[in-house]
Design an enzyme around this catalytic site. Sequence first.
Site, mmCIF file in Angstrom:
data_model
loop_
_atom_site.group_PDB
_atom_site.id
_atom_site.type_symbol
_atom_site.label_atom_id
_atom_site.label_comp_id
_atom_site.label_asym_id
_atom_site.label_seq_id
_atom_site.Cartn_x
_atom_site.Cartn_y
_atom_site.Cartn_z
ATOM 1 N N THR A 1 18.567 -23.593 -25.973
ATOM 2 C CA THR A 1 17.434 -22.704 -26.231
ATOM 3 C C THR A 1 17.492 -22.217 -27.688
ATOM 4 O O THR A 1 18.571 -22.036 -28.237
ATOM 5 C CB THR A 1 17.498 -21.497 -25.270
ATOM 6 O OG1 THR A 1 17.332 -21.984 -23.942
ATOM 7 C CG2 THR A 1 16.413 -20.470 -25.557
ATOM 8 N N GLY A 2 16.302 -21.991 -28.255
ATOM 9 C CA GLY A 2 16.249 -21.423 -29.603
ATOM 10 C C GLY A 2 15.455 -22.285 -30.560
ATOM 11 O O GLY A 2 14.999 -23.380 -30.207
ATOM 12 N N ASP B 1 22.822 -27.638 -28.004
ATOM 13 C CA ASP B 1 22.467 -26.219 -28.001
ATOM 14 C C ASP B 1 22.759 -25.605 -29.371
ATOM 15 O O ASP B 1 23.549 -26.146 -30.149
ATOM 16 C CB ASP B 1 23.252 -25.485 -26.896
ATOM 17 C CG ASP B 1 22.542 -24.213 -26.428
ATOM 18 O OD1 ASP B 1 21.564 -23.791 -27.090
ATOM 19 O OD2 ASP B 1 22.959 -23.644 -25.412
ATOM 20 N N GLY C 1 23.364 -16.373 -27.340
ATOM 21 C CA GLY C 1 22.592 -15.413 -26.561
ATOM 22 C C GLY C 1 21.581 -14.633 -27.379
ATOM 23 O O GLY C 1 20.890 -13.766 -26.841
ATOM 24 N N GLU D 1 22.777 -21.070 -20.391
ATOM 25 C CA GLU D 1 23.419 -21.937 -21.386
ATOM 26 C C GLU D 1 24.880 -22.177 -21.021
ATOM 27 O O GLU D 1 25.395 -23.288 -21.173
ATOM 28 C CB GLU D 1 23.314 -21.308 -22.776
ATOM 29 C CG GLU D 1 21.892 -21.351 -23.324
ATOM 30 C CD GLU D 1 21.701 -20.561 -24.601
ATOM 31 O OE1 GLU D 1 20.749 -20.856 -25.334
ATOM 32 O OE2 GLU D 1 22.485 -19.643 -24.876
#
Length: 225
Positions: free
Chosen positions: A25-26, A80, A94, A102
């Site tokens: 994510t991100g 990631d 986070g 994750e």
Amino acid sequence: MEAKRLAAEKAVELIADGMVVGLGTGSTVAYAIQRLGEFVKQGLDVRAIATSTRSEQLARELGIHLVTFADVQQIDLTIDGADEVDPEWNLIKGGGGALLREKIVAAASRRLIIIVDESKVVEKLGKFPLPVEVVPFGYQVTMQRLYDLGFSPQLRTDGGQPCITDNGNFIIDCRIDVIDHPGRIHDSLNKMVGIVENGLFIGYASQVIVGYHDGSVKELKRRVD
Ligand code: 5RP
């Protein structure tokens, strides 16, 4: 940002036909998902598990075949991002609030490829406030315990309301100057009632790919004591 994109595209080269792929994510991972989407359009056959509803949505839009842990229990390779990476490849994650999924995905992965721009590489973890996912019930007590442990805890909010994770929990961002012993902090946090998971990822990364603002991409060598 270019440096993030370079790291992301390098990582996607590691994905091979037939793999089960974990999608982090991100903003950095978003570049990787975009690139993977291009490869899928060209015929690459992969199945993917996403670590957040955001990444899942992007992958779905790009035609990437999504599966769940009901379908597969082992992931071949996960890509990631991270908020900080130290020389031993310990991570703070986070910043995007997805640390719990994750970590579940990282733990189920044969290889975890971390993609960052150069600003995330640090000598010691801790400048970035450590995200901790907590159960909403009694979070005030949990915050006090985090304070007693030496952190300056702050509830993550959006528009004055607590941010809710994909798992229905809150995030408390924990400021501390420096994390000298990530393993000890990790263990004491996860022993605390009310804490679901914390953003320290220790021993998970298999490879760290760093994009630089001068246009280069390098693998971060791991320091071994
Ligand atoms: C989300 C994460 C992200 O990987 C981390 O915050 C890095 O994000 P970005 O690539 O946008 O800088 O851990 O929970």
